[in-house]
Design a protein around this motif. Structure first.
Motif, PDB file in Angstrom:
ATOM      1  N   LEU A 152       0.826  -1.215   0.000  1.00 31.38           N
ATOM      2  CA  LEU A 152       0.000   0.000   0.000  1.00 31.38           C
ATOM      3  C   LEU A 152       0.859   1.264   0.000  1.00 31.38           C
ATOM      4  CD1 LEU A 152      -2.844  -1.040   2.460  1.00 31.38           C
ATOM      5  CD2 LEU A 152      -3.105  -0.521   0.024  1.00 31.38           C
ATOM      6  N   GLY A 155       3.120   2.551  -3.420  1.00 33.82           N
ATOM      7  CA  GLY A 155       2.545   3.287  -4.545  1.00 33.82           C
ATOM      8  C   GLY A 155       2.230   2.403  -5.740  1.00 33.82           C
ATOM      9  N   LYS A 156       2.543   1.109  -5.651  1.00 29.31           N
ATOM     10  CA  LYS A 156       2.318   0.212  -6.790  1.00 29.31           C
ATOM     11  C   LYS A 156       0.847   0.070  -7.147  1.00 29.31           C
ATOM     12  CE  LYS A 156       6.432  -2.636  -5.890  1.00 29.31           C
ATOM     13  NZ  LYS A 156       6.925  -3.992  -5.503  1.00 29.31           N
ATOM     14  N   ASP A 158      -1.526   2.530  -6.501  1.00 24.75           N
ATOM     15  CA  ASP A 158      -2.217   3.826  -6.548  1.00 24.75           C
ATOM     16  C   ASP A 158      -3.037   4.019  -7.823  1.00 24.75           C
ATOM     17  OD1 ASP A 158      -0.901   4.170  -4.199  1.00 24.75           O
ATOM     18  OD2 ASP A 158       0.099   6.044  -4.741  1.00 24.75           O
ATOM     19  N   ALA A 159      -2.497   3.617  -8.946  1.00 27.25           N
ATOM     20  CA  ALA A 159      -3.192   3.815 -10.221  1.00 27.25           C
ATOM     21  C   ALA A 159      -4.428   2.927 -10.335  1.00 27.25           C
ATOM     22  CB  ALA A 159      -2.244   3.530 -11.387  1.00 27.25           C
ATOM     23  N   PHE A 161      -6.603   2.394  -7.736  1.00 25.89           N
ATOM     24  CA  PHE A 161      -7.632   2.730  -6.748  1.00 25.89           C
ATOM     25  C   PHE A 161      -8.951   3.053  -7.441  1.00 25.89           C
ATOM     26  CE2 PHE A 161      -4.473   4.439  -3.311  1.00 25.89           C
ATOM     27  CZ  PHE A 161      -3.984   3.150  -3.146  1.00 25.89           C
ATOM     28  N   PRO A 165      -9.379   6.851  -1.568  1.00 32.72           N
ATOM     29  CA  PRO A 165      -8.474   6.133  -0.649  1.00 32.72           C
ATOM     30  C   PRO A 165      -8.687   6.485   0.821  1.00 32.72           C
ATOM     31  CG  PRO A 165      -7.273   7.739  -1.989  1.00 32.72           C
ATOM     32  CD  PRO A 165      -8.628   7.607  -2.589  1.00 32.72           C
ATOM     33  N   LEU A 171      -5.349   1.315   4.493  1.00 29.89           N
ATOM     34  CA  LEU A 171      -4.413   2.330   4.016  1.00 29.89           C
ATOM     35  C   LEU A 171      -4.147   3.350   5.111  1.00 29.89           C
ATOM     36  CD1 LEU A 171      -2.697   3.604   1.821  1.00 29.89           C
ATOM     37  CD2 LEU A 171      -4.766   4.708   0.910  1.00 29.89           C
ATOM     38  N   LYS A 175      -0.499   4.109   6.951  1.00 30.41           N
ATOM     39  CA  LYS A 175       0.108   5.434   7.074  1.00 30.41           C
ATOM     40  C   LYS A 175       0.572   5.699   8.498  1.00 30.41           C
ATOM     41  CE  LYS A 175      -2.602   7.595   3.356  1.00 30.41           C
ATOM     42  NZ  LYS A 175      -3.681   8.572   3.062  1.00 30.41           N
TER      43      LYS A 175
END
Length: 323
Positions: A152, A155-156, A158-159, A161, A165, A171, A175
Motif C-alpha cells: 500500500l 505506490g504500486k 495507486d493507479a 484505486f 483512498p 491504508l 500510514k
C-alpha cells in the motif's frame, strides 16, 4: 453533532440504549487516557466499514486492531476493484443454479456482494507475491499485515484505486503504522495462495510470513507496555470468532503463564453481535462470563449490543467522533 443529537433523542431503550451507553463508555475510556483495540470479524471490509473506521484511525480513536485475514485483504480488494463488484439485493432467493453461474463468472459472493476474482484477488496476488519472494530471498520475515502495508505504501497500487483512498481503513492504518494482529491468517484467500506458492516452491521458507504464535508474543509485549495504571486498554469487539477470541486471551496469559500480576485487566469491553445470548456459544456468552477467565474485572464497563454490526458500528463511531 447532528447524528449524535438524533441518536440520543431516539435511542432510549433496549439495544438502542445499549448503543448509546457503549459509545459514551468508549469516549470516557479515551478521555481517561485509555487506549482501544477494535476487533473485526465477519465481512466488515466488504461491508465497507472502512468509510467510518478509516476516520476513527485518522482521529486516533483506535490504537490497535485485530482482524481476520479476510477483513485484512478484503479492504484492499475493495480499494482496487470496487467498480467490478456486483450487488445482489435478492441474494436470499438465489437458486443453486444461479450460485453456480456466479462461480463460473469467478464472482465470489459475500451475502449481497460479489467479489470479482480476477480484478481483486489475482491482482493483489501478483503484487504481494513479489514482496513475499523478495523477503524470502533476503531471509527476512514479516507479519501478514506488514506485507500489506508494504504494497500500500509502495505506490504500486495507486493507479488502480477505484474508491476514495480515505475510505480504506487499511491504508490509513498503514500510514500510521498502526499495530495489528491477524490471527489465523492462513484461513484467508491470500493465505491459501501463499500456501500454494510454498507448495510449488515459488517461496522456499514457509516461515517468511510470521505466525499467529508470534502475533501473540508481540501482543503480550504491546499490552504490557500500553496497559499501565489508569491508562488501560479497551476491547471493542465487532462480531465473534478468532478476531475476538484470540486477543482477549492475552491478559490471562500474562497473569497466569508469565506471572505479570501488575498488568491491569481490559479496561472496557463492548461486543456487537447478532449471536443469540447463550452459554453454549462463545460468541453469544454474556461479558460477565469473561470474569471467570481473568479477562474482565468486576468494575470493567461492559456492554453488549445484539444487532447487526453493519448498522451499529458506524453509529457508535459517529458518536465517538463527535458527529
Amino acid at each position: 453533532m447532528e447524528i449524535t443529537t438524533f441518536l440520543k433523542h431516539h435511542y432510549r431503550h433496549f439495544n438502542a440504549a445499549a448503543l448509546i451507553d457503549a459509545a459514551e463508555g468508549y469516549r470516557a475510556h479515551l478521555d481517561n487516557n485509555g487506549k482501544m483495540m477494535i476487533t473485526l470479524a465477519g465481512a466488515m471490509s466488504t461491508a465497507e466499514l472502512g468509510i467510518s473506521l478509516a476516520e476513527m484511525i485518522r482521529e486516533d480513536k483506535v490504537q490497535i486492531i485485530t482482524c481476520t485475514g479476510a477483513n485484512l485483504e478484503e479492504d484492499v480488494f475493495n480499494l482496487v476493484a470496487h467498480d467490478y463488484y456486483e450487488r445482489i439485493p435478492g441474494y436470499r432467493d438465489l437458486s443453486p443454479e444461479q450460485e453456480q453461474a456466479l462461480l463460473e463468472r469467478h464472482m465470489n459472493r459475500v451475502t449481497d456482494t460479489c467479489i470479482p476474482e480476477m480484478e481483486a484477488m489475482r491482482r493483489i496476488e501478483n503484487v504481494i507475491l513479489d514482496e513475499w519472494q523478495k523477503a524470502d530471498q533476503a531471509g527476512e520475515r514479516y507479519f501478514p499485515h506488514e506485507f500489506f502495508y508494504k504494497i500500500l505504501l509502495s505506490g504500486k497500487l495507486d493507479a488502480s484505486f477505484q474508491i476514495d483512498p480515505k475510505n480504506s481503513w487499511l491504508l490509513e492504518a498503514a500510514k500510521k503504522n498502526l499495530p495489528m494482529i491477524v490471527p489465523g491468517w492462513e484461513d484467508s484467500t491470500l493465505g491459501n495462495m501463499y500456501a500454494g506458492h510454498c507448495i510449488s516452491k515459488d517461496i522456499d521458507n514457509v516461515h517468511t510470513v510470521r505466525s499467529g504464535i508470534e502475533y501473540m508474543m508481540f501482543l503480550a509485549e504491546w499490552y504490557t507496555e500500553n496497559a499501565k495504571d489508569e491508562s488501560t486498554v479497551g476491547f471493542f469487539q465487532i462480531g465473534g470468532g478468532i478476531a475476538g477470541d484470540f486477543p482477549i486471551c492475552v491478559v490471562p496469559m500474562l497473569h497466569q503463564d508469565l506471572q505479570r500480576d501488575n498488568v491491569p485487566l481490559w479496561g472496557y469491553f463492548c461486543q456487537i453481535s447478532d449471536s443469540t445470548t447463550s452459554y453454549g456459544s462463545y460468541s453469544g456468552a454474556v461479558p460477565n462470563e469473561k470474569i471467570t477467565w481473568g479477562k474482565l474485572g468486576l468494575e470493567t464497563p461492559k456492554y453488549i449490543i445484539e444487532s447487526d454490526a453493519t448498522i451499529v458500528a458506524p453509529l457508535i463511531f459517529a458518536i465517538v467522533l463527535g458527529k
